[in-house]
Design a protein around this motif. Structure first.
Motif, PDB file in Angstrom:
ATOM      1  N   HIS A 150      -6.792  16.242 -45.227  1.00  0.00           N
ATOM      2  CA  HIS A 150      -7.305  17.230 -44.438  1.00  0.00           C
ATOM      3  C   HIS A 150      -8.780  16.427 -43.856  1.00  0.00           C
ATOM      4  O   HIS A 150      -9.301  15.899 -44.310  1.00  0.00           O
ATOM      5  CB  HIS A 150      -8.084  18.218 -45.501  1.00  0.00           C
ATOM      6  N   PRO A 194       2.552  27.261 -57.550  1.00  0.00           N
ATOM      7  CA  PRO A 194       2.891  27.425 -56.410  1.00  0.00           C
ATOM      8  C   PRO A 194       2.042  27.271 -54.947  1.00  0.00           C
ATOM      9  O   PRO A 194       0.946  27.284 -55.224  1.00  0.00           O
ATOM     10  CB  PRO A 194       3.074  29.182 -56.439  1.00  0.00           C
ATOM     11  N   ARG A 195       2.548  26.745 -54.138  1.00  0.00           N
ATOM     12  CA  ARG A 195       1.885  26.227 -52.889  1.00  0.00           C
ATOM     13  C   ARG A 195       1.462  27.442 -52.106  1.00  0.00           C
ATOM     14  O   ARG A 195       0.314  27.307 -51.024  1.00  0.00           O
ATOM     15  CB  ARG A 195       2.516  25.422 -52.068  1.00  0.00           C
ATOM     16  N   GLU A 196       1.864  28.669 -52.239  1.00  0.00           N
ATOM     17  CA  GLU A 196       1.416  29.784 -51.625  1.00  0.00           C
ATOM     18  C   GLU A 196       0.581  30.606 -52.121  1.00  0.00           C
ATOM     19  O   GLU A 196       0.426  30.262 -53.382  1.00  0.00           O
ATOM     20  CB  GLU A 196       2.750  30.425 -50.587  1.00  0.00           C
ATOM     21  N   ASP A 237       2.044  19.971 -60.137  1.00  0.00           N
ATOM     22  CA  ASP A 237       3.009  20.092 -59.303  1.00  0.00           C
ATOM     23  C   ASP A 237       3.730  21.459 -59.224  1.00  0.00           C
ATOM     24  O   ASP A 237       4.411  21.720 -58.499  1.00  0.00           O
ATOM     25  CB  ASP A 237       3.916  18.922 -59.508  1.00  0.00           C
ATOM     26  N   VAL A 247      -6.708  25.146 -54.706  1.00  0.00           N
ATOM     27  CA  VAL A 247      -5.581  25.827 -54.967  1.00  0.00           C
ATOM     28  C   VAL A 247      -5.422  27.264 -54.216  1.00  0.00           C
ATOM     29  O   VAL A 247      -6.548  27.761 -53.897  1.00  0.00           O
ATOM     30  CB  VAL A 247      -5.547  26.139 -56.417  1.00  0.00           C
ATOM     31  N   PRO A 248      -4.370  27.651 -54.137  1.00  0.00           N
ATOM     32  CA  PRO A 248      -4.152  29.021 -53.242  1.00  0.00           C
ATOM     33  C   PRO A 248      -4.867  30.256 -53.946  1.00  0.00           C
ATOM     34  O   PRO A 248      -4.901  30.058 -55.131  1.00  0.00           O
ATOM     35  CB  PRO A 248      -2.662  29.068 -53.278  1.00  0.00           C
ATOM     36  N   ASP A 290      -6.791  15.697 -50.540  1.00  0.00           N
ATOM     37  CA  ASP A 290      -7.135  16.743 -51.676  1.00  0.00           C
ATOM     38  C   ASP A 290      -5.895  16.402 -52.347  1.00  0.00           C
ATOM     39  O   ASP A 290      -4.652  16.499 -51.997  1.00  0.00           O
ATOM     40  CB  ASP A 290      -6.992  17.997 -50.716  1.00  0.00           C
ATOM     41  N   ASP A 295      -8.698  27.787 -52.071  1.00  0.00           N
ATOM     42  CA  ASP A 295      -8.580  26.989 -50.658  1.00  0.00           C
ATOM     43  C   ASP A 295      -9.204  27.286 -49.580  1.00  0.00           C
ATOM     44  O   ASP A 295      -9.233  26.891 -48.644  1.00  0.00           O
ATOM     45  CB  ASP A 295      -7.020  26.491 -50.784  1.00  0.00           C
ATOM     46  N   PHE A 325      -3.753  18.415 -54.251  1.00  0.00           N
ATOM     47  CA  PHE A 325      -3.061  19.355 -54.081  1.00  0.00           C
ATOM     48  C   PHE A 325      -2.715  19.893 -52.548  1.00  0.00           C
ATOM     49  O   PHE A 325      -1.319  19.815 -52.451  1.00  0.00           O
ATOM     50  CB  PHE A 325      -3.704  20.783 -54.794  1.00  0.00           C
ATOM     51  N   ALA A 326      -3.583  19.779 -51.871  1.00  0.00           N
ATOM     52  CA  ALA A 326      -3.360  20.553 -50.527  1.00  0.00           C
ATOM     53  C   ALA A 326      -2.956  19.424 -49.380  1.00  0.00           C
ATOM     54  O   ALA A 326      -3.001  19.599 -48.444  1.00  0.00           O
ATOM     55  CB  ALA A 326      -4.463  21.260 -50.016  1.00  0.00           C
ATOM     56  N   GLY A 327      -3.390  18.105 -49.789  1.00  0.00           N
ATOM     57  CA  GLY A 327      -2.948  16.991 -49.161  1.00  0.00           C
ATOM     58  C   GLY A 327      -4.258  16.655 -48.173  1.00  0.00           C
ATOM     59  O   GLY A 327      -5.223  16.874 -48.362  1.00  0.00           O
TER      60      GLY A 327
END
Ligand code: GLU
Length: 309
Positions: free
Chosen positions: A167, A296-298, A293, A231-232, A161, A205, A163-165
Motif C-alpha cells: 500500500h 476471506p479477502r472480501e 491465509d 482485515v476486511p 500489509d 481495513d 494481509f492486504a499487500g
C-alpha cells in the motif's frame, strides 16, 4: 505504560467506548487475538476515548462482552483520555524541532483530517503552512484556536500489509492536535502503540488509508514500525459498515439475555475461515484451527436480523 516480557508479538485491540461492541468489532477483536496468541504473543487493550471522554459504563460493558466470548487481555489497559500530558509533550518536542505549524482553517476542514479514525482521508493543501506571524496574531486575537499540523512535505510512504499487500500513499500535513486541544487519532495511536511496545497492529481495513500517516510520524519520531494486518470489515446487506441501523448488532444485549457465547464464537469463527462442525466452538479450538491465509479477502456481509440466538 505496559511492560511486556514475552518474546512473541505484542498486539492490541483499540475500541472506542461509544456504545456496545457489535459483531464487526468483535470479529476484529477475535482476529487480533488469534494473530497475537497464535504467534505466542500478547494482546493489549486500549480505550480510544479521546472524543468520548472517559466512559466507564460503556468501557465495562465492552470488556465484559469480550470476556464472555473468551477474549481476555494482557497487561494494563490504557486510556487515551488519561494521556494528554504525554501527547502534549511530544507535540512540544516536534514543534521545538520546527516540524509542526498552526492551522487556522475551518473546523470542517480540520474535522476531515483529525480525530475520526474512519473519516475520509482528504489531503490538506498546506494553506496555513507559511502564515506570517502577524496573520497568526490577528487570527489569535480574533479568538480562533489553531490546530497543530505536521510538516509532512508530501512524503510518499509505502508499506507491505501482511494481509492486504503493498500500500502506498502521499502523506499530507495531517492534524496532530485539534483546535480544541485534543490529540488527533493518527497522532495518539502512534504514541500509544510505541509506548506500549505494540509491534503488531490488526484492525479493520477502513483504517489502511491512515496507516501511511502513522508510519511517517513513527519515522519522524524514531519509533519502530509495527507489522500491519488490515482485515476486511463486516458490512450490512446494503454494503454499508455494520451499525445499529442494520438491526440488533450490539452483542451485549444478546449475550446478557442468554445467547450462548459458544454460538456467537461459532458464527465469528466461521466468518474468519475456520470450519465449525457444531454450532459452537471454544477459543482453544479456534486458535488451533486459525490460519490468517484462510480469512476471506472480501467483507463479511451480514444481516443481523437473520441470526437466531
Ligand atoms: N479506535 C478505532 C476503532 O474503534 C481503532 C483504531 C486502531 O485500531 O488504530 O475502529
Amino acid at each position: 505504560m505496559t511492560s511486556t516480557s514475552s518474546q512473541g508479538p505484542v498486539g492490541r485491540f483499540a475500541p472506542s467506548p461509544s456504545g456496545s461492541l457489535h459483531l464487526g468489532n468483535l470479529r476484529t477483536a477475535l482476529l487480533a487475538w488469534c494473530v497475537a496468541k497464535g504467534r505466542g504473543g500478547q494482546l493489549l487493550l486500549r480505550m480510544e476515548d479521546l472524543t468520548t471522554g472517559a466512559a466507564p459504563l460503556a468501557e465495562a460493558e465492552q470488556i465484559a462482552d469480550l470476556a464472555l466470548l473468551g477474549i481476555e487481555f494482557d497487561g494494563q489497559m490504557l486510556r487515551q483520555s488519561e494521556r494528554s500530558q504525554r501527547y502534549d509533550s511530544v507535540i512540544a518536542e516536534l514543534t521545538r524541532q520546527g516540524l509542526t505549524y498552526e492551522c487556522y482553517c475551518t473546523r470542517k476542514e480540520i474535522a476531515e483530517a483529525s480525530a475520526a479514525p474512519h473519516g475520509r482521508v482528504n489531503a490538506y493543501p498546506g494553506t496555513c503552512r507559511d502564515l506570517s506571524v502577524s496573520a497568526r496574531e490577528q487570527l489569535h486575537s480574533a479568538g480562533r484556536r489553531p490546530a497543530i499540523r505536521i510538516k509532512a512535505a508530501s512524503s510518499v510512504v509505502t508499506f507491505v500489509d501482511e494481509f492486504a499487500g503493498e500500500h502506498s500513499a502521499v502523506v499530507d500535513d495531517f492534524v496532530l492536535q485539534r483546535g480544541d486541544g485534543l490529540a488527533a487519532y493518527n497522532f495518539a495511536v502512534v504514541i500509544d502503540d510505541a509506548d506500549s511496545g505494540v509491534d503488531q497492529v490488526v484492525r479493520g481495513d477502513d483504517l489502511i488509508e491512515s496507516t501511511s500517516r502513522q508510519i511517517l510520524l513513527q519515522q519522524m519520531l524514531g519509533f519502530p514500525r509495527p507489522t500491519y494486518i488490515h482485515v476486511p470489515l463486516v458490512l450490512g446487506t446494503d454494503g454499508q459498515r455494520l451499525s445499529k441501523r442494520h438491526g440488533s448488532v450490539g452483542l451485549g444485549d444478546q449475550l446478557r439475555n442468554g445467547a450462548d457465547p459458544g454460538r456467537v464464537r461459532g458464527l465469528l469463527a466461521a466468518s474468519i475461515g475456520i470450519p465449525v462442525e457444531e454450532e459452537t466452538i471454544e477459543m482453544h479450538e479456534i486458535l488451533r484451527a486459525f490460519d490468517l491465509d484462510m480469512v476471506p479477502r472480501e467483507a463479511w456481509i451480514l444481516d443481523p436480523n437473520s441470526i437466531k440466538w
